[in-house]
Design an enzyme around this catalytic site. Structure first.
Site, PDB file in Angstrom:
ATOM      1  N   GLY A 108       0.831  -1.199   0.000  1.00  0.00           N
ATOM      2  CA  GLY A 108       0.000   0.000   0.000  1.00  0.00           C
ATOM      3  C   GLY A 108       0.863   1.245   0.000  1.00  0.00           C
ATOM      4  O   GLY A 108       0.832   2.042  -0.927  1.00  0.00           O
ATOM      5  N   GLY A 131       1.249  -6.671   3.866  1.00  0.00           N
ATOM      6  CA  GLY A 131       2.601  -7.213   3.832  1.00  0.00           C
ATOM      7  C   GLY A 131       3.381  -6.929   5.094  1.00  0.00           C
ATOM      8  O   GLY A 131       4.423  -7.531   5.335  1.00  0.00           O
ATOM      9  N   ARG A 133       7.378  -1.374  22.392  1.00  0.00           N
ATOM     10  CA  ARG A 133       7.442  -2.836  22.438  1.00  0.00           C
ATOM     11  C   ARG A 133       7.371  -3.418  21.027  1.00  0.00           C
ATOM     12  O   ARG A 133       6.575  -2.959  20.198  1.00  0.00           O
ATOM     13  CB  ARG A 133       6.273  -3.362  23.285  1.00  0.00           C
ATOM     14  CG  ARG A 133       6.086  -4.852  23.258  1.00  0.00           C
ATOM     15  CD  ARG A 133       7.349  -5.606  23.716  1.00  0.00           C
ATOM     16  NE  ARG A 133       7.410  -5.792  25.142  1.00  0.00           N
ATOM     17  CZ  ARG A 133       8.564  -5.767  25.834  1.00  0.00           C
ATOM     18  NH1 ARG A 133       9.710  -5.518  25.234  1.00  0.00           N
ATOM     19  NH2 ARG A 133       8.552  -5.964  27.125  1.00  0.00           N
ATOM     20  N   THR A 178       8.535  -9.818  11.745  1.00  0.00           N
ATOM     21  CA  THR A 178       7.961  -8.889  10.779  1.00  0.00           C
ATOM     22  C   THR A 178       8.477  -7.469  11.041  1.00  0.00           C
ATOM     23  O   THR A 178       8.582  -6.673  10.114  1.00  0.00           O
ATOM     24  CB  THR A 178       6.421  -8.924  10.805  1.00  0.00           C
ATOM     25  OG1 THR A 178       5.955  -8.635  12.114  1.00  0.00           O
ATOM     26  CG2 THR A 178       5.895 -10.274  10.366  1.00  0.00           C
ATOM     27  N   LYS A 225       4.593   1.681  19.853  1.00  0.00           N
ATOM     28  CA  LYS A 225       4.544   3.020  19.252  1.00  0.00           C
ATOM     29  C   LYS A 225       4.268   2.961  17.756  1.00  0.00           C
ATOM     30  O   LYS A 225       3.323   3.561  17.276  1.00  0.00           O
ATOM     31  CB  LYS A 225       5.843   3.766  19.540  1.00  0.00           C
ATOM     32  CG  LYS A 225       6.020   4.083  21.046  1.00  0.00           C
ATOM     33  CD  LYS A 225       6.971   5.236  21.315  1.00  0.00           C
ATOM     34  CE  LYS A 225       8.410   4.847  21.193  1.00  0.00           C
ATOM     35  NZ  LYS A 225       9.323   5.915  21.664  1.00  0.00           N
ATOM     36  N   GLY A 226       5.054   2.258  16.993  1.00  0.00           N
ATOM     37  CA  GLY A 226       4.832   2.260  15.537  1.00  0.00           C
ATOM     38  C   GLY A 226       6.167   2.236  14.832  1.00  0.00           C
ATOM     39  O   GLY A 226       7.147   2.803  15.323  1.00  0.00           O
ATOM     40  N   GLU A 262       6.937   3.450   9.139  1.00  0.00           N
ATOM     41  CA  GLU A 262       7.408   4.621   8.413  1.00  0.00           C
ATOM     42  C   GLU A 262       8.726   5.144   8.973  1.00  0.00           C
ATOM     43  O   GLU A 262       9.603   5.554   8.221  1.00  0.00           O
ATOM     44  CB  GLU A 262       6.336   5.713   8.417  1.00  0.00           C
ATOM     45  CG  GLU A 262       4.975   5.081   8.209  1.00  0.00           C
ATOM     46  CD  GLU A 262       4.029   5.806   7.303  1.00  0.00           C
ATOM     47  OE1 GLU A 262       4.461   6.576   6.440  1.00  0.00           O
ATOM     48  OE2 GLU A 262       2.818   5.576   7.477  1.00  0.00           O
TER      49      GLU A 262
HETATM   50 MO1  MOS Z   1       1.249   5.448   5.145  1.00  0.00          MO
HETATM   51  S1  MOS Z   1       2.266   6.657   3.839  1.00  0.00           S
HETATM   52  O1  MOS Z   1       0.551   6.621   6.154  1.00  0.00           O
HETATM   53  O2  MOS Z   1       0.217   4.390   4.364  1.00  0.00           O
END
Ligand code: MOS
Length: 732
Positions: A239, A468, A622, A628, A695-696, A699
């Site tokens: 995506g 993915g 965490r 992945t 957190k994430g 990106e």
């Molecule tokens: Mo992402 S660029 O916020 O799918």
């Protein structure tokens, strides 16, 4: 919060994927299917005077040709960042207007894909062309201060302290300008829709990051109730922000399917995706950075111009992150939007942060050379525990550990500071560069259902899209750990609007939003099981408890939202609207961070730049799924290399549109371009942002790669290259 690290979990869908059993939208190949193709405009802007479809209709197998004359009742979807559902507000083929080159002007539906494509090529258009502008500095663009638009309500300018005064008085100054070109996501899976009507219900199979926006947007466009639209997106073949909202082809396929009373498949070919979907807008940056003689950064000013379309204001959020990299007391960030004649640009992996940190972290490197200070030491000396913009505490920030561990893994202490001072065995110049990256930690609400059965099944119905990144694996790992079962017993049912609200999965909030909701659901299940069977030996699985009490299954439902979000947020969630909280929460601020260490070699005669070695250490809270997660970082670094050394969507101001609209001309790294990428994680849970401490990651993985490479190129050659992509010709 469980404070032990998660074990390595193999991808739960690995077997399906390697056997080709995972079904993507374009895999649908029913015998009664009709194939659609689009004809596109070949002028940069203007009006259609006439469309001659006779030759197209004469192609054998053609069933239907639709033009703007056929979509009378269809409405525009609205722009996703303006209260609507579409990647742009403008729906092509509702009028004779041409807003940009490549815009669809006709749809052809035929018994075979070949017939549809042949016929689409035979649609003859006559135009009344108008002048257009496609580059930031072209005549005819319109430049708008973002703060003077309605966008100011959610993306304010960043103003902290007295940046101008503090910069003027700074002992050491860096003042430099940078640019980043338009770039296009090129996921392997093309944009594809299969639309099918059953009675009055429209069923759409489409790879999307936002099934709920596709559903509600189609309902708006076609005058249906949302109950009449069902969207399924079990797998998304990449995506990266391009599939984050309703695409322009979906309603066209739906209308064709209704006319023909047959399922219609519309696959947008790669060349058309360059004009029919969003992209990373061109941006230019001026950064002024001031420090005292000890190396404390005292002031920064970051001015950004970013491209948008004529019809939408795509909000820039560049300075929201550059202002948070360090504890700089005086910061001013200012963003302007430049209206050009293109489709509306959008979010492409690390949409603002990649370009913003390329500029800012290049300047930090320049500052380290002005000061004669090691670039890692300079960064460590400007760390902060408080958000310099809002003055709220940062719930977690482990930038220093990322830098220290990365430096140790990379062997940074063997670096000699002087540019051009290191050599490879073959005589190539060697450069070592470092940069950090940050990305806001955002959260969206979630409604989750968890069902366990007496034969050991565990079914989690929740919002999420598998593109993915491994969200099915992450959810399975989280639920399995809570319930004491194995991850492969857990089925995460996602990407289907009939199961749970499917909020946009983007902005690296997927895991940080779904896993806490899954944790809550598992806790609710454990309580429900304890009520069902208060007595009994400890350590029993849910299935054993159900068998003991003679129940076939048990289901619980929970709702989860971000700190500070009101209950009304669930109304937005179920309406398919963005419902995003963070990174500034009521009591704290949260970002993810990363440090990248990069080695480049520059071949002496050809000046060819190679990247043999990268070390990346991430603080994403965490880590729920180590496998992945590591793979996300490797992918982000690869893309960082591509975005810095290869990728640019080329624009010819004479024609409009994008010229190099295929994978032969839009150059991305191949395996031979990638060396070793070592990934490590701090893996400390964030104590405040959610119950999982997540957190994430997706990106932040690529944020800073660009600057680390450019800084390494400077270290190898003594040249500061400030325009992306950096190519051989810039070093000759
Ligand atoms: Mo992402 S660029 O916020 O799918």
């Amino acid at each position: 919060m469980n404070d032990t690290a998660f074990p390595d979990t193999p991808r739960v869908d690995a077997r399906e994927k390697v056997r080709g059993a995972a079904r993507y939208a374009a895999d649908d190949a029913r015998p009664d299917m009709i194939h659609a193709a689009l004809a596109i405009a070949t002028i940069g802007r203007g009006r259609l005077l006439a469309l001659d479809t006779r030759a197209a209709r004469a192609v054998p197998g053609v069933r239907l040709v639709l033009t703007h004359a056929d979509f009378g009742d269809v409405k525009a979807p609205g722009f996703i960042m303006g209260g609507g559902y579409g990647f742009q507000s403008m729906q092509p083929m509702l009028s004779d207007g041409i807003a940009y080159r490549g815009q669809p002007i006709a749809l052809v539906a035929a018994d075979s894909l070949e017939a549809a494509m042949e016929a689409a090529a035979k649609v003859q258009a006559t135009y009344a062309p108008e002048p257009f502008s496609v580059t930031l500095d072209a005549d005819g663009v319109e430049i708008i201060n973002q703060a003077d638009t309605p966008l100011k309500n959610f993306i304010p300018e960043v103003i902290a302290g007295e940046a101008e005064t503090a910069f003027a008085q700074a002992a050491i100054k860096v003042d430099a300008s940078f640019s980043s070109p338009p770039q296009h996501q090129n996921p392997i899976e093309l944009i594809a829709t299969v639309a099918e009507w059953r009675g009055g219900t429209l069923i759409v199979h489409e790879g999307t990051q936002n099934a709920e926006a596709v559903r509600h947007g189609l309902a708006r466009q076609l005058g249906l109730s949302a109950d009449q639209v069902h969207v399924v997106s079990h797998f998304v073949g990449g995506g990266f922000g391009q599939k984050n909202s309703l695409q322009m082809q979906t309603v066209l396929a739906a209308v064709a399917a209704r006319r023909l009373e047959r399922p219609v498949k519309l696959v947008v070919p790669r060349a058309q995706i360059f004009h029919d979907a969003s992209f990373r807008p061109a941006s230019r940056h001026r950064v002024r950075l001031g420090a005292d003689r000890s190396g404390r950064m005292v002031a920064a000013i970051h001015d950004v111009d970013a491209q948008t379309s004529r019809h939408d204001l795509f909000p820039g959020e560049y300075v929201a992150t550059s202002s948070r990299l360090y504890g700089i007391e005086n910061f001013r960030g200012h963003e302007r939007l430049v209206r050009t004649d293109v489709q509306t640009p959008g979010y492409m992996r690390a949409p603002f942060e990649h370009a913003a940190c390329f500029a800012f972290e290049s300047c930090v490197d320049e500052l380290s050379y002005e000061l004669g200070q090691d670039p890692v030491a300079l960064r460590l000396a400007n760390d902060t525990a408080t958000d310099p913009v809002s003055h709220r505490p940062l719930s977690s920030r482990h930038v220093a550990e990322c830098l220290e561990r990365g430096a140790a893994l990379f062997g940074w202490n063997r670096r000699s500071m002087a540019p051009g001072s290191m050599r490879a065995d073959d005589g190539s110049l060697v450069g070592w560069g470092v940069a950090i990256g940050a990305y806001p930690t955002m959260t969206v609400p979630s409604i989750a259902r968890l069902r366990v059965t007496e034969n050991g099944g565990v079914f989690l119905g929740i919002g999420g899209h598998e593109m993915g990144q491994g969200i099915r694996t992450t959810l399975a790992a989280a639920v399995a750990r809570k319930l004491g079962v194995s991850p492969d017993q857990v089925t995460a049912e996602i990407g289907d609007t009939s199961i749970a609200p499917q909020h946009l999965t983007a902005g690296s909030w997927g895991t940080a939003s779904a896993v806490p909701a899954a944790n809550d659901a598992a806790d609710a299940m454990l309580r429900a099981l304890a009520e069902l069977a208060p007595e009994g030996p400890p350590g029993r699985t849910p299935a054993q408890i159900l068998k003991a009490v003679g129940r076939a299954s048990l289901e619980v439902q929970v709702r989860h939202k971000a700190p500070g979000q009101p209950d009304e947020i669930f109304g937005r969630l179920t309406s398919g609207l963005p419902s995003i909280a963070g990174p500034v929460y009521p009591d704290f601020v949260t970002f993810s961070y990363i440090a990248h260490f990069v080695e480049v070699t520059v071949e002496r005669s050809t000046r060819r730049i190679r990247v043999p070695r990268v070390v990346s250490v991430a603080d994403c809270g965490r880590v729920v799924s180590p496998r992945t997660a590591a793979s996300q970082v490797r992918g982000g670094v690869v893309w960082g290399i591509g975005a810095t050394l290869r990728e640019a969507s080329e624009v010819d101001p004479r024609f409009g549109g994008f010229l190099n609209a295929d994978l032969a001309e839009y150059v991305v790294p191949v395996n031979a371009d990638i060396g070793s990428i070592d990934v490590a994680f701090i893996d400390k849970p964030d104590p405040l942002v959610n119950n999982a401490g997540v957190k994430g990651l997706g990106e932040v993985a690529m944020v800073g790669v660009g600057a680390a490479i450019a800084n390494a190129v400077h270290h190898a050659t003594g040249r500061r290259l400030r325009d992306l992509p950096i190519r051989i010709e810039h070093l000759l």
